[in-house]
Design an enzyme around this catalytic site. Structure first.
Site, short mmCIF file in Angstrom:
data_model
loop_
_atom_site.label_atom_id
_atom_site.label_comp_id
_atom_site.label_asym_id
_atom_site.label_seq_id
_atom_site.Cartn_x
_atom_site.Cartn_y
_atom_site.Cartn_z
N GLY A 14 0.86 -1.37 -0.02
CA GLY A 14 0.03 0.07 0.00
C GLY A 14 0.74 1.37 0.12
N ASN A 16 1.94 2.99 -2.52
CA ASN A 16 1.30 3.67 -3.50
C ASN A 16 -0.08 4.46 -3.16
OD1 ASN A 16 2.91 4.06 -6.31
ND2 ASN A 16 3.03 1.97 -5.72
N MET A 88 -3.35 -7.27 -7.30
CA MET A 88 -2.99 -8.50 -7.85
C MET A 88 -3.98 -9.26 -8.40
SD MET A 88 0.06 -7.20 -7.90
CE MET A 88 1.63 -8.09 -8.12
N LYS A 89 -5.12 -8.87 -9.10
CA LYS A 89 -6.00 -9.77 -9.30
C LYS A 89 -6.33 -9.00 -10.71
CE LYS A 89 -7.21 -13.00 -6.56
NZ LYS A 89 -6.95 -14.40 -7.18
N ILE A 90 -7.03 -9.89 -11.66
CA ILE A 90 -7.33 -9.31 -12.94
C ILE A 90 -8.73 -8.58 -12.74
CG2 ILE A 90 -8.00 -9.70 -15.24
CD1 ILE A 90 -5.55 -11.52 -15.38
N ASN A 105 -4.15 1.87 -13.87
CA ASN A 105 -3.07 0.70 -13.21
C ASN A 105 -1.57 1.57 -13.46
OD1 ASN A 105 -2.42 -1.55 -11.67
ND2 ASN A 105 -1.54 -2.44 -13.88
N HIS A 107 2.26 -0.39 -13.02
CA HIS A 107 2.81 -1.59 -13.41
C HIS A 107 4.50 -1.22 -13.32
CE1 HIS A 107 3.53 -5.62 -14.57
NE2 HIS A 107 4.22 -5.08 -15.32
#
Ligand code: GAR
Length: 187
Positions: A14, A16, A88-90, A105, A107
Site C-alpha cells: 500500500g 502507492n 494483484m487480481k485481474i 493501473n 505496473h
C-alpha cells in the site's frame, strides 16, 4: 475544483495508496481518495486507510458475484474513478465495462515489456539497459491499455531485485500522481 471521488484497489503493502492519499490532500489535486478496496484481509495498506480515516472494504474474489459487491460499494460511495495500486487480481469485464476509461493501473516495468509477475527478475535476466514504471488505462488484457505516463532509469552493475524494486517504487510515487493530473487536465 470539484474533486472526483476515487477508489484505490490494493492487495499488499500500500505504499502507492499512502502516496496518493497524501498527494490528494492538495486542494488542486483532481481526486479525493474516498474508498479503498482490498482483496487481502492482511494487506498492510489497510492500515493507511484506517490512519487517514478512509472507508475500506474487503472483497473475496473467489466468491460468486464478488463483482456485484464491488459495484454496490462503488455506487454507494459515488466513485467515478479507480486506481489499481498493487492490486494483484485481474479486473473483471463487468467492472471494466461499467467504468470505461475510468480505471488506471501502475505496473513496475516499461510496458509493453515485462507484463505480469516477477518483473525485476526478468529485467535482470534479460540484461536490460533501463527499466522503470508505467501508468496506463486498464482494458480486458493483462497490463495492456493506453499508456499515460512512463518513467525510467538506467540499471547499475550492482542492481539486484530488491534495489530495482526500491528504485522503481521511488519513480512510481512521482509517476502515479502525474498520470492522474494528466488524465484530468482537460476535464
Ligand atoms: C507496485 O510496485 C506496483 O507497480 C506493483 O505492485 C507494487 C505495489 O506496491 N503492481 C503490479 O505489479 C501490478 N501488475 P505498493 O502496495 O507498495 O503500492
Amino acid at each position: 475544483m470539484v474533486k472526483k471521488k476515487a477508489c484505490i484497489f490494493i492487495s499488499g503493502q500500500g505504499s502507492n495508496l499512502k502516496n496518493l492519499i497524501l498527494r490528494s490532500r492538495a486542494e488542486n489535486f483532481p481526486i479525493k481518495v474516498s474508498l479503498v478496496i482490498s482483496n487481502n484481509t492482511k494487506a498492510n495498506g489497510i492500515n493507511y486507510a484506517r490512519k487517514y480515516k478512509i472507508p475500506y472494504i474487503f472483497i473475496n474474489c473467489q466468491l460468486k458475484n464478488y463483482e456485484n459487491k464491488i459495484l454496490f460499494y462503488l455506487k454507494k460511495y459515488k466513485i467515478s474513478f479507480i486506481c489499481l495500486a498493487g492490486f494483484m487480481k485481474i479486473i473483471s469485464k463487468k467492472i471494466i465495462n461499467s467504468f470505461e476509461n475510468k480505471i488506471i493501473n501502475i505496473h513496475p516495468s516499461l510496458l509493453p515489456k515485462f507484463k505480469g509477475l516477477n518483473t525485476f527478475k526478468r529485467v535482470l535476466k534479460n540484461k536490460e539497459r533501463k527499466t522503470g514504471c508505467t501508468v496506463h488505462y486498464v482494458n480486458n488484457k493483462l497490463d495492456d491499455g493506453n499508456i499515460i505516463v512512463k518513467k525510467f532509469f538506467y540499471l547499475s552493475p550492482n542492481d539486484n531485485e530488491n534495489i530495482l524494486k526500491k528504485k522503481t517504487q521511488q519513480l512510481e510515487y512521482r509517476a502515479y500522481p502525474e498520470a492522474i493530473i494528466k488524465v484530468f487536465r482537460n476535464c
